[in-house]
Motif scaffolding. Structure first.
Motif, mmCIF file in Angstrom:
data_model
loop_
_atom_site.group_PDB
_atom_site.id
_atom_site.type_symbol
_atom_site.label_atom_id
_atom_site.label_comp_id
_atom_site.label_asym_id
_atom_site.label_seq_id
_atom_site.Cartn_x
_atom_site.Cartn_y
_atom_site.Cartn_z
ATOM 1 N N UNK A 29 114.555 -19.938 -61.630
ATOM 2 C CA UNK A 29 115.016 -19.017 -60.611
ATOM 3 C C UNK A 29 114.059 -17.894 -60.295
ATOM 4 N N UNK A 30 113.410 -17.358 -61.313
ATOM 5 C CA UNK A 30 112.495 -16.246 -61.064
ATOM 6 C C UNK A 30 111.261 -16.674 -60.281
ATOM 7 N N UNK A 31 110.900 -17.962 -60.325
ATOM 8 C CA UNK A 31 109.817 -18.457 -59.482
ATOM 9 C C UNK A 31 110.193 -18.365 -58.002
ATOM 10 N N UNK A 32 111.490 -18.526 -57.733
ATOM 11 C CA UNK A 32 111.981 -18.594 -56.355
ATOM 12 C C UNK A 32 112.450 -17.236 -55.860
ATOM 13 N N UNK A 33 113.232 -16.527 -56.657
ATOM 14 C CA UNK A 33 113.940 -15.349 -56.181
ATOM 15 C C UNK A 33 113.068 -14.105 -56.085
ATOM 16 N N UNK A 34 111.973 -14.052 -56.818
ATOM 17 C CA UNK A 34 111.130 -12.866 -56.808
ATOM 18 C C UNK A 34 110.222 -12.811 -55.595
ATOM 19 N N UNK A 35 109.443 -11.753 -55.519
ATOM 20 C CA UNK A 35 108.469 -11.624 -54.432
ATOM 21 C C UNK A 35 107.443 -10.570 -54.800
ATOM 22 N N UNK A 83 115.498 -17.499 -49.097
ATOM 23 C CA UNK A 83 116.164 -17.585 -50.407
ATOM 24 C C UNK A 83 115.496 -16.725 -51.472
ATOM 25 N N UNK A 84 114.573 -15.860 -51.097
ATOM 26 C CA UNK A 84 113.954 -15.018 -52.136
ATOM 27 C C UNK A 84 114.191 -13.543 -51.828
ATOM 28 N N UNK A 95 121.714 -15.185 -52.553
ATOM 29 C CA UNK A 95 121.018 -16.472 -52.578
ATOM 30 C C UNK A 95 122.015 -17.621 -52.445
ATOM 31 N N UNK A 96 123.115 -17.569 -53.197
ATOM 32 C CA UNK A 96 124.129 -18.627 -53.146
ATOM 33 C C UNK A 96 124.675 -18.770 -51.722
ATOM 34 N N UNK A 97 124.966 -17.640 -51.086
ATOM 35 C CA UNK A 97 125.491 -17.691 -49.717
ATOM 36 C C UNK A 97 124.503 -18.371 -48.775
ATOM 37 N N UNK A 98 123.246 -18.002 -48.892
ATOM 38 C CA UNK A 98 122.239 -18.586 -48.000
ATOM 39 C C UNK A 98 122.039 -20.075 -48.271
ATOM 40 N N UNK A 99 122.004 -20.458 -49.543
ATOM 41 C CA UNK A 99 121.817 -21.876 -49.871
ATOM 42 C C UNK A 99 122.978 -22.712 -49.320
ATOM 43 N N UNK A 100 124.190 -22.201 -49.450
ATOM 44 C CA UNK A 100 125.355 -22.936 -48.932
ATOM 45 C C UNK A 100 125.292 -23.052 -47.413
ATOM 46 N N UNK A 101 124.695 -22.071 -46.748
ATOM 47 C CA UNK A 101 124.657 -22.082 -45.278
ATOM 48 C C UNK A 101 123.858 -23.249 -44.715
ATOM 49 N N UNK A 102 122.949 -23.838 -45.511
ATOM 50 C CA UNK A 102 122.176 -24.987 -45.025
ATOM 51 C C UNK A 102 122.513 -26.258 -45.803
ATOM 52 N N UNK A 103 123.538 -26.191 -46.667
ATOM 53 C CA UNK A 103 124.003 -27.398 -47.358
ATOM 54 C C UNK A 103 124.719 -28.301 -46.361
ATOM 55 N N UNK A 104 124.983 -29.524 -46.765
ATOM 56 C CA UNK A 104 125.695 -30.447 -45.876
ATOM 57 C C UNK A 104 127.109 -29.922 -45.636
ATOM 58 N N UNK A 105 127.563 -29.912 -44.383
ATOM 59 C CA UNK A 105 128.893 -29.366 -44.077
ATOM 60 C C UNK A 105 130.022 -29.989 -44.890
ATOM 61 N N UNK A 106 129.899 -31.268 -45.265
ATOM 62 C CA UNK A 106 130.964 -31.932 -46.021
ATOM 63 C C UNK A 106 131.146 -31.330 -47.408
#
Length: 552
Positions: free
Chosen positions: A493-499, A516-517, A524-535
């Motif tokens: 996660x720290x590879x992704x979430x940091x900047x 997502x960072x 982050x969870x909200x944003x990831x879900x926003x592009x997940x498959x609608x189903x």
């Protein structure tokens, strides 16, 4: 007999392929070779027959990625009824290795093909033929599906691929660490007896080139050419290979004179090779899967709408269909910039020829970045069979091919622009690009090193198909609350979430692009879900609340 006017000491080392195998490949041997597009095709095309005819056993093969489905890997499973003309003739679409893998897995869905494959696996086990691999390809990663027939007939193989059968001994390491990591044991003892590779014939200066790819070849041959080395070199001289060059402290050529000691010591075996050049099957870039095309379009559109982020940066693309499609899509965009990449493929060459790429950069030993105008830097290349791409590389002074240990290092990607493919991501921002559940599927490659470089002022796009199929055909989300048990993690996660210095990381699926960072876990969870498959969004939203009390 060699046809060229080589020095006598060099010419005397030429033998037939079978003679070279007889002299070097025996029971108990440790073999290393070029991989992917540096794969010695002629060597592997004959190796399994040699092993069987000589009744060999206890062989350790240290090869990181096979491009072709050699008999060594799948036996005669491809000749089973119902598999048409075999794997190599049935691949279509631009999913690259992922597509080949899906075709390979069809072997496991045909009873005769599955039986032949299992019998081959058993023989590999009995002969103790082990592959030590840092990155698996489609001919190794096919999983035996779990169904009533397989549970009844092959219970010890159900749900496994070679990485969990004692056949592939996966050695997880970053791409630039592979040469040393796979060459020496824990006590520093050499783990290579034979090194098989392909090079071009010497040019007028006596220089021989690694051609299509360097990868780990450059560092490994340096080990083999040390005066104290006992490694036997099986060197295939192939005039069809393009002559490519490196740069000052990262060469892609070896002068013929450097082989003289190995020749005098009787450990140089030369073969005049007319074998095929490793490449993707013809038409691999045609008729792309709609989901991958949509991901690529979303990415290119995002780059167009955020020119302030993307223009002028050095672009990098990873091995996979969506990334390559995105590069292709940039041809019709307004993007211009530079490039510095692990892989060079035809669509980046097209951008180069269109004048969209001004050049590259390289990292000097002291860490200072030097711009290379009118140059492209990579560590390996790839194209389709029957393409003219390799011809364009031949004696091209603008293309620099260098070892991965020099190219794929984090500082090389500072402030860059990366496009890479992943297999899954979870609510901890853990990224999987190397496995499916407990089975190693591919490997970490250079992804983590590149990502850590992009985290300093760079822009990273992680391309993800929002759903995937299990070997049993079940569709599931590629965005998880938690990774399935046993899944190998490529980036934490720290590879992704940091900047640092305003680095930007985006997750791209067929349903959109989201940052997502530089945010909290809940955001982050909200944003990831926003592009997940609608189903699967309702399930993911419920899990977000249940596990983290994050409201979606």
């Amino acid at each position: 007999m060699a046809s060229k006017k080589y020095p006598k000491w060099f010419k005397d080392c030429f033998v037939s392929n079978s003679e070279a195998l007889d002299a070097t490949i025996k029971s108990g041997v440790y073999i290393s070779s070029g991989f992917a597009t540096s794969e010695p095709h002629t060597f592997y095309d004959a190796l399994w027959e040699h092993i069987q005819s000589h009744d060999l056993h206890d062989i350790n093969i240290r090869q990181a990625l096979f491009m072709a489905p050699f008999n060594l890997l799948v036996g005669d499973a491809l000749q089973a009824k119902g598999l048409l003309n075999g794997l190599a003739n049935r691949v279509s679409g631009v999913s690259l290795l992922n597509n080949i893998a899906s075709r390979a897995n069809q072997i496991t869905q045909k009873l005769e093909g599955l039986h032949k494959l299992i019998e081959h696996f058993k023989e590999l086990q009995q002969r103790k033929i082990v592959f030590v691999s840092a990155f698996m390809g489609p001919a190794s990663n096919m999983v035996i599906p779990d169904n009533p027939i397989t549970r009844l007939r092959y219970p010890e193989f159900v749900g496994r691929n070679k990485s969990r059968m004692g056949i592939v001994d996966h050695q997880s390491c970053h791409f630039p660490d592979a040469p040393d990591g796979m060459a020496y044991d824990q006590q520093g003892k050499m783990m290579i007896d034979v090194f098989a590779l392909v090079m071009t014939p010497p040019n007028a200066k006596g220089d021989m080139s690694h051609g299509l790819a360097n990868g780990a070849n450059g560092p490994t041959i340096e080990i083999a050419l040390q005066p104290s080395s006992k490694i036997k070199l099986v060197l295939y001289i192939n005039k069809k290979y393009p002559f490519t060059i490196g740069f000052n402290d990262a060469p892609n050529t070896v002068n013929i004179s450097r082989f003289k000691d190995a020749a005098k010591q009787g450990r140089l075996f030369l073969i005049e090779d007319d074998g095929k050049l490793p490449a993707l099957p013809a038409h691999s870039f045609e008729n792309p899967a709609p989901v991958e095309l949509q991901i690529a379009n979303n990415l290119v559109n995002h780059m167009e709408m955020h020119k302030d982020l993307t223009q002028g940066r050095a672009i990098q693309v990873g091995f996979g269909g969506t990334g390559v499609l995105a590069i292709r899509g940039l041809a019709d965009s307004s993007w211009t910039g530079r490039m510095y990449t692990e892989m060079l493929e035809p669509f980046t060459m097209d951008l180069w020829e269109q004048g969209k790429i001004a050049g590259s950069h390289k990292i000097e030993i002291d860490g200072r970045r030097t711009m290379l105008d009118h140059k492209m830097v990579c560590t390996f290349t790839v194209c389709e069979e029957d393409s003219d791409f390799y011809d364009k590389l031949n004696n091209n002074p603008d293309v620099l091919v260098a070892p991965s240990s020099r190219v794929v290092i984090p500082e090389a990607f500072y402030y860059g622009l990366g496009i890479n493919n992943i297999l899954g991501i979870d609510f901890h921002a853990q990224v999987n690009s190397g496995g499916r559940d407990k089975n190693h599927y591919s490997g970490i490659g250079g992804a983590a090193q590149i990502m850590r470089g992009l985290a300093r002022g760079g822009v990273a796009y992680l391309c993800l198909k929002s759903t995937h199929k299990t070997p049993e055909g079940k569709v599931r989300s590629s965005v998880f609350p938690f990774m399935p048990e046993g899944t190998p993690i490529s980036m934490i996660g720290s590879d992704i979430l940091g900047t640092r210095e305003n680095a930007q990381v985006f997750l791209v699926t067929e349903h959109g692009v989201t940052k997502i960072n530089a945010m909290s876990q809940a955001n982050f969870i909200r944003n990831a879900i926003s592009v997940a498959h609608p189903d699967y969004r309702d399930w993911l939203a419920h899990s977000a609340w249940e596990e983290f009390r994050a409201k979606i």
